[in-house]
Design a protein around this motif. Structure first.
Motif, PDB file in Angstrom:
ATOM      1  N   GLN A  22       0.736  -1.170  -0.049  1.00 45.56           N
ATOM      2  CA  GLN A  22       0.009   0.006  -0.013  1.00 45.56           C
ATOM      3  C   GLN A  22       0.925   1.251  -0.009  1.00 45.56           C
ATOM      4  O   GLN A  22       1.724   1.459   0.871  1.00 45.56           O
ATOM      5  CB  GLN A  22      -0.935  -0.026   1.312  1.00 45.56           C
ATOM      6  CG  GLN A  22      -1.748  -1.144   1.250  1.00 45.56           C
ATOM      7  CD  GLN A  22      -2.805  -1.155   0.049  1.00 45.56           C
ATOM      8  OE1 GLN A  22      -3.334  -2.287  -0.459  1.00 45.56           O
ATOM      9  NE2 GLN A  22      -3.396  -0.004  -0.416  1.00 45.56           N
ATOM     10  N   LEU A  24      -0.629   4.596  -0.804  1.00 48.96           N
ATOM     11  CA  LEU A  24      -1.468   5.757  -0.444  1.00 48.96           C
ATOM     12  C   LEU A  24      -1.771   5.535   0.724  1.00 48.96           C
ATOM     13  O   LEU A  24      -2.462   4.327   1.324  1.00 48.96           O
ATOM     14  CB  LEU A  24      -2.540   5.921  -1.396  1.00 48.96           C
ATOM     15  CG  LEU A  24      -1.933   6.519  -3.160  1.00 48.96           C
ATOM     16  CD1 LEU A  24      -3.172   6.496  -4.083  1.00 48.96           C
ATOM     17  CD2 LEU A  24      -1.292   7.613  -2.984  1.00 48.96           C
ATOM     18  N   TYR A  26      -5.626   5.329   3.188  1.00 45.19           N
ATOM     19  CA  TYR A  26      -6.958   5.122   2.893  1.00 45.19           C
ATOM     20  C   TYR A  26      -7.670   5.148   4.170  1.00 45.19           C
ATOM     21  O   TYR A  26      -7.268   4.288   5.124  1.00 45.19           O
ATOM     22  CB  TYR A  26      -7.191   3.761   2.206  1.00 45.19           C
ATOM     23  CG  TYR A  26      -6.493   3.436   0.884  1.00 45.19           C
ATOM     24  CD1 TYR A  26      -7.401   4.070  -0.188  1.00 45.19           C
ATOM     25  CD2 TYR A  26      -5.424   3.166   0.678  1.00 45.19           C
ATOM     26  CE1 TYR A  26      -6.979   3.875  -1.361  1.00 45.19           C
ATOM     27  CE2 TYR A  26      -4.862   2.809  -0.742  1.00 45.19           C
ATOM     28  CZ  TYR A  26      -5.646   3.304  -1.820  1.00 45.19           C
ATOM     29  OH  TYR A  26      -4.939   3.417  -2.922  1.00 45.19           O
ATOM     30  N   ARG A  30      -9.529  -0.363   3.036  1.00 39.93           N
ATOM     31  CA  ARG A  30      -8.210  -0.592   2.102  1.00 39.93           C
ATOM     32  C   ARG A  30      -9.015  -1.469   0.834  1.00 39.93           C
ATOM     33  O   ARG A  30      -9.850  -2.385   1.203  1.00 39.93           O
ATOM     34  CB  ARG A  30      -7.112  -1.465   2.588  1.00 39.93           C
ATOM     35  CG  ARG A  30      -6.151  -0.754   3.489  1.00 39.93           C
ATOM     36  CD  ARG A  30      -5.054  -1.609   3.737  1.00 39.93           C
ATOM     37  NE  ARG A  30      -4.155  -0.808   4.660  1.00 39.93           N
ATOM     38  CZ  ARG A  30      -2.784  -1.270   5.048  1.00 39.93           C
ATOM     39  NH1 ARG A  30      -2.415  -2.404   4.496  1.00 39.93           N
ATOM     40  NH2 ARG A  30      -1.998  -0.450   5.772  1.00 39.93           N
ATOM     41  N   SER A  34      -4.464  -4.011  -4.204  1.00 39.70           N
ATOM     42  CA  SER A  34      -3.600  -3.261  -3.509  1.00 39.70           C
ATOM     43  C   SER A  34      -2.666  -2.342  -4.498  1.00 39.70           C
ATOM     44  O   SER A  34      -2.920  -2.471  -5.679  1.00 39.70           O
ATOM     45  CB  SER A  34      -2.223  -4.028  -2.856  1.00 39.70           C
ATOM     46  OG  SER A  34      -1.387  -4.663  -3.744  1.00 39.70           O
ATOM     47  N   ASP A  35      -2.199  -0.977  -4.033  1.00 41.22           N
ATOM     48  CA  ASP A  35      -1.676  -0.199  -4.911  1.00 41.22           C
ATOM     49  C   ASP A  35      -0.449  -0.905  -5.606  1.00 41.22           C
ATOM     50  O   ASP A  35      -0.444  -0.515  -6.977  1.00 41.22           O
ATOM     51  CB  ASP A  35      -0.907   0.883  -4.198  1.00 41.22           C
ATOM     52  CG  ASP A  35      -2.224   1.628  -3.447  1.00 41.22           C
ATOM     53  OD1 ASP A  35      -3.259   1.824  -3.972  1.00 41.22           O
ATOM     54  OD2 ASP A  35      -1.677   2.405  -2.321  1.00 41.22           O
ATOM     55  N   ARG A  76      -7.183   5.709  -9.825  1.00 39.60           N
ATOM     56  CA  ARG A  76      -6.103   5.088  -8.817  1.00 39.60           C
ATOM     57  C   ARG A  76      -4.952   5.174  -9.626  1.00 39.60           C
ATOM     58  O   ARG A  76      -3.677   5.653  -8.888  1.00 39.60           O
ATOM     59  CB  ARG A  76      -6.531   3.802  -8.216  1.00 39.60           C
ATOM     60  CG  ARG A  76      -7.406   3.796  -7.149  1.00 39.60           C
ATOM     61  CD  ARG A  76      -7.828   2.563  -6.635  1.00 39.60           C
ATOM     62  NE  ARG A  76      -6.394   2.062  -5.909  1.00 39.60           N
ATOM     63  CZ  ARG A  76      -6.409   0.726  -5.590  1.00 39.60           C
ATOM     64  NH1 ARG A  76      -7.325  -0.223  -5.946  1.00 39.60           N
ATOM     65  NH2 ARG A  76      -5.346   0.192  -5.054  1.00 39.60           N
ATOM     66  N   ARG A  77      -4.751   4.832 -10.696  1.00 35.02           N
ATOM     67  CA  ARG A  77      -3.530   4.690 -11.675  1.00 35.02           C
ATOM     68  C   ARG A  77      -2.926   6.037 -11.695  1.00 35.02           C
ATOM     69  O   ARG A  77      -1.864   6.201 -11.718  1.00 35.02           O
ATOM     70  CB  ARG A  77      -3.793   4.191 -12.963  1.00 35.02           C
ATOM     71  CG  ARG A  77      -2.863   3.984 -13.827  1.00 35.02           C
ATOM     72  CD  ARG A  77      -3.023   3.425 -15.155  1.00 35.02           C
ATOM     73  NE  ARG A  77      -1.970   3.090 -15.934  1.00 35.02           N
ATOM     74  CZ  ARG A  77      -2.083   3.097 -17.361  1.00 35.02           C
ATOM     75  NH1 ARG A  77      -3.509   3.504 -18.112  1.00 35.02           N
ATOM     76  NH2 ARG A  77      -0.941   3.189 -18.154  1.00 35.02           N
ATOM     77  N   LEU A  80      -1.293   7.205  -8.429  1.00 38.90           N
ATOM     78  CA  LEU A  80       0.183   6.407  -8.119  1.00 38.90           C
ATOM     79  C   LEU A  80       1.148   6.761  -9.163  1.00 38.90           C
ATOM     80  O   LEU A  80       2.218   6.170  -9.012  1.00 38.90           O
ATOM     81  CB  LEU A  80      -0.422   4.945  -8.180  1.00 38.90           C
ATOM     82  CG  LEU A  80      -1.174   4.425  -7.067  1.00 38.90           C
ATOM     83  CD1 LEU A  80      -1.742   3.035  -7.337  1.00 38.90           C
ATOM     84  CD2 LEU A  80      -0.295   4.378  -5.676  1.00 38.90           C
ATOM     85  N   TYR A  83       4.659   7.440  -7.406  1.00 35.59           N
ATOM     86  CA  TYR A  83       5.161   6.279  -6.750  1.00 35.59           C
ATOM     87  C   TYR A  83       5.609   5.193  -7.863  1.00 35.59           C
ATOM     88  O   TYR A  83       6.733   4.617  -7.633  1.00 35.59           O
ATOM     89  CB  TYR A  83       4.136   5.547  -6.022  1.00 35.59           C
ATOM     90  CG  TYR A  83       3.481   6.344  -4.850  1.00 35.59           C
ATOM     91  CD1 TYR A  83       4.431   6.341  -3.572  1.00 35.59           C
ATOM     92  CD2 TYR A  83       2.588   7.143  -4.822  1.00 35.59           C
ATOM     93  CE1 TYR A  83       4.189   7.164  -2.604  1.00 35.59           C
ATOM     94  CE2 TYR A  83       1.996   7.719  -3.594  1.00 35.59           C
ATOM     95  CZ  TYR A  83       2.821   7.976  -2.547  1.00 35.59           C
ATOM     96  OH  TYR A  83       2.507   8.506  -1.599  1.00 35.59           O
TER      97      TYR A  83
END
Length: 292
Positions: A22, A24, A26, A30, A34-35, A76-77, A80, A83
């Motif tokens: 993970q 980020l 939340y 969750r 997962s991220d 979400r992409r 992220l 990262y």
């Protein structure tokens, strides 16, 4: 290369060694996916040439597709993307940590045809990131969009990447490199020829900028053959990004989406290079190859 689930598992195995699940925070709960798994799914799609999210979700195994919705995946992409670039830099550090020679160059990224530029609304949600008209000397043509600036090592691993409007001159990118690199030799083409920038790079961070001189310059000297030969490495990388990773194909409507697609493709390329070197011990630049 056609086994999406097996490729996904291989890339996830690599990413789990260098990053936590993970990334980020939340507040409520969750997510099921997962991220790190989401980033892995994005890199797998880019490696397999699946450039459409609709097509990707049609091909996803049920066990992955049941964990996330396509629209949620897209949002979400984009969150992220920072990262994802950090992960790319960690992978690249295994190749470039002790590297002394790097190559700098740029390539055009067209957003739409020049004839449609006046009425196009693509990537115009933020004033600071508006695309622009520019000229590509290597292709001898004008285009509308952005310019990808990049620095890679002699081995062919990207160290630094950035996007700018197409009208920005290549030499301006060298001002940003000072905060990212130092104590090395930087090889470029005539687009980076500037005595002022060359002196500034050397005095501030000990970067020796080597570019071909113009034939009518005073004290003209031909660039060493080994530098001219090695400079082709970054051109080969750009060709691989255009061929397998289809970097010039654009489905994004916002600049954040456009930037996310570009960085995903570069991160996927670096990941495959890492797998080639540290899992299979083969030529890192054989990109069209099985990783299972």
């Amino acid at each position: 290369m056609n086994n999406l689930n097996a490729n996904y598992e291989r890339i996830l195995e690599v990413l789990q060694k260098i990053s936590k699940e993970q990334l980020l925070d939340y507040q409520r709960r969750r997510p099921k996916l997962s991220d790190l798994e989401l980033i892995c799914l994005s890199l797998t799609a880019e490696f397999m040439g699946i450039d459409s999210e609709n097509d990707l979700f049609r091909k996803l195994p049920v066990i992955i597709a049941s964990k996330i919705d396509r629209s949620v995946y897209n949002r979400r992409r984009r969150k992220l993307v920072g990262y994802m670039d950090d992960i790319r830099l960690r992978l690249a550090s295994h190749f470039n940590e002790f590297e002394d020679y790097f190559i700098v160059d740029s390539m055009p990224l067209e957003v739409c045809k020049l004839s449609r530029s006046s009425r196009s609304r693509v990537c115009k949600e933020d004033a600071y990131a508006f695309p622009d008209k520019g000229y590509c000397a290597s292709q001898g043509s004008n285009y509308y969009g952005y310019k990808l600036h990049a620095v890679c090592s002699i081995k062919g691993v990207f160290q630094s990447v950035d996007l700018s409007p197409a009208s920005v001159h290549d030499v301006n990118y060298l001002k940003d490199i000072k905060a990212q690199m130092g104590d090395c030799t930087l090889i470029g083409d005539r687009g980076y020829l500037s005595a002022e920038i060359q002196l500034n790079l050397f005095e501030t961070c000990n970067i020796k900028l080597n570019t071909p001189m113009r034939s009518n310059q005073k004290d003209y000297k031909k660039q060493p053959y080994i530098f001219r030969k090695k400079r082709k490495r970054i051109e080969t990388l750009f060709s691989q990004l255009c061929d397998q990773f289809m970097i010039r194909r654009n489905y994004a409507k916002s600049f954040r989406g456009f930037k996310t697609r570009i960085l995903s493709k570069i991160a996927a390329l670096t990941t495959i290079q890492y797998i080639n070197k540290f899992i299979f011990d083969r030529n890192i630049n054989n990109i069209k190859i099985s990783i299972i």
